[in-house]
Design a protein around this motif. Structure first.
Motif, short mmCIF file in Angstrom:
data_model
loop_
_atom_site.label_atom_id
_atom_site.label_comp_id
_atom_site.label_asym_id
_atom_site.label_seq_id
_atom_site.Cartn_x
_atom_site.Cartn_y
_atom_site.Cartn_z
N SER A 283 -1.00 6.98 -9.72
CA SER A 283 -2.12 6.26 -9.10
C SER A 283 -2.23 5.15 -10.04
N ASP A 284 -2.87 5.32 -11.22
CA ASP A 284 -3.30 4.55 -11.90
C ASP A 284 -2.24 3.61 -12.64
N PHE A 285 -0.88 4.23 -12.74
CA PHE A 285 0.18 3.35 -13.09
C PHE A 285 0.58 2.27 -12.10
N LEU A 286 0.67 2.83 -10.94
CA LEU A 286 0.90 1.58 -10.04
C LEU A 286 -0.16 0.69 -9.51
N LYS A 287 -1.56 1.04 -9.77
CA LYS A 287 -2.35 -0.07 -9.43
C LYS A 287 -2.38 -1.10 -10.70
N LEU A 288 -1.81 -0.76 -11.84
CA LEU A 288 -1.36 -1.88 -12.81
C LEU A 288 -0.41 -2.85 -12.41
N TYR A 289 0.42 -2.74 -11.26
CA TYR A 289 1.43 -3.55 -10.66
C TYR A 289 0.89 -3.95 -9.20
N ASP A 290 -0.56 -4.01 -9.30
CA ASP A 290 -1.20 -4.27 -7.79
C ASP A 290 -0.75 -3.60 -6.50
N TYR A 291 -0.31 -2.42 -6.78
CA TYR A 291 -0.19 -1.84 -5.44
C TYR A 291 -1.55 -1.25 -4.83
N ASN A 292 -1.68 -1.30 -3.71
CA ASN A 292 -3.01 -0.59 -3.13
C ASN A 292 -2.74 1.11 -3.09
N ILE A 293 -3.54 1.82 -3.29
CA ILE A 293 -3.35 3.29 -3.34
C ILE A 293 -4.28 3.89 -2.61
N ILE A 294 -3.64 4.83 -1.72
CA ILE A 294 -4.38 5.96 -0.74
C ILE A 294 -3.66 7.32 -1.29
N GLU A 295 -4.72 8.29 -1.38
CA GLU A 295 -4.43 9.33 -2.12
C GLU A 295 -4.68 10.63 -1.15
N ALA A 296 -3.65 11.66 -1.09
CA ALA A 296 -4.04 12.76 -0.40
C ALA A 296 -3.56 14.11 -1.36
N THR B 267 0.91 -1.08 0.23
CA THR B 267 -0.13 -0.11 -0.05
C THR B 267 0.89 1.25 -0.06
N ILE B 268 0.59 2.25 -0.82
CA ILE B 268 1.39 3.48 -1.03
C ILE B 268 0.38 4.65 -0.83
N LEU B 269 0.66 5.45 0.07
CA LEU B 269 0.16 6.71 0.20
C LEU B 269 0.81 7.73 -0.93
N ILE B 270 0.18 8.25 -1.96
CA ILE B 270 0.63 8.98 -2.61
C ILE B 270 -0.06 10.72 -2.38
N VAL B 271 0.78 11.42 -2.05
CA VAL B 271 0.55 12.84 -1.54
C VAL B 271 0.94 13.83 -2.61
N GLU B 272 0.26 14.26 -3.25
CA GLU B 272 0.20 15.37 -4.44
C GLU B 272 -0.83 16.16 -4.74
N ASP B 273 -0.32 17.40 -4.85
CA ASP B 273 -1.44 18.47 -5.05
C ASP B 273 -2.02 18.69 -6.70
N GLU B 274 -1.24 18.17 -7.51
CA GLU B 274 -1.45 18.31 -8.90
C GLU B 274 -2.27 16.99 -9.05
N GLU B 275 -3.61 17.18 -9.44
CA GLU B 275 -4.45 16.00 -9.51
C GLU B 275 -4.25 15.17 -10.69
#
Length: 142
Positions: A21-34, A6-14
């Motif tokens: 996020s979409d790229f990492l999901k292709l490699y089965d990472y779980n994503i949380i965004e802020a 699971t990766i928390l991605i903290v980035e203000d540029e949507e």
């Protein structure tokens, strides 16, 4: 045994946050965004036991990435990779002084980001995986 990290991605540029996020999901990472520093700290606190790595922008609304990193380090040694458009050595030195594990400058290739993530995770969790295998060899279940 495949472990989904699971990766928390903290980035203000949507757009960038969504692309990563979409790229990492292709490699089965779980994503949380802020999208800002305040949300990052809220999500981190809420998910502290499931986050395996944080991708953290430096220039964020509300709390900047350096502040967020300092707050994370008060309670956790979770790996953190800074993503930033700031190119100065001073900012990198400050980040490493605050406990960052790696640093990547924007713009970056997604393949390079993935390679850095995998390297940091491999280095960080190698000890835990080795311990798990060792204990299992004696019939211990974790």
């Amino acid at each position: 045994m495949k472990i989904n990290r699971t990766i928390l991605i903290v980035e203000d540029e949507e757009k960038l946050r969504t692309t990563v996020s979409d790229f990492l999901k292709l490699y089965d990472y779980n994503i949380i965004e802020a999208k800002n520093g305040e949300m990052a700290l809220e999500q981190f606190e809420k998910n502290i036991h499931s986050i395996d790595l944080v991708l953290l922008d430096i220039m964020l609304p509300i709390y900047d990435g350096q502040y967020v990193l300092q707050k994370i380090r008060e309670t956790s040694e979770v790996p953190v990779i800074m993503m930033t458009a700031k190119s100065g050595d001073v900012e990198q030195v400050k980040s490493f002084g605050n406990g960052v594990d790696d640093y990547i400058k924007k713009p970056f290739m997604l393949a390079l980001l993935k390679a850095r993530i995998e390297a940091v995770l491999k280095r960080t969790y190698k000890f835990f995986l080795t311990s798990y295998k060792f204990l299992n060899s004696f019939g211990h279940q974790l």
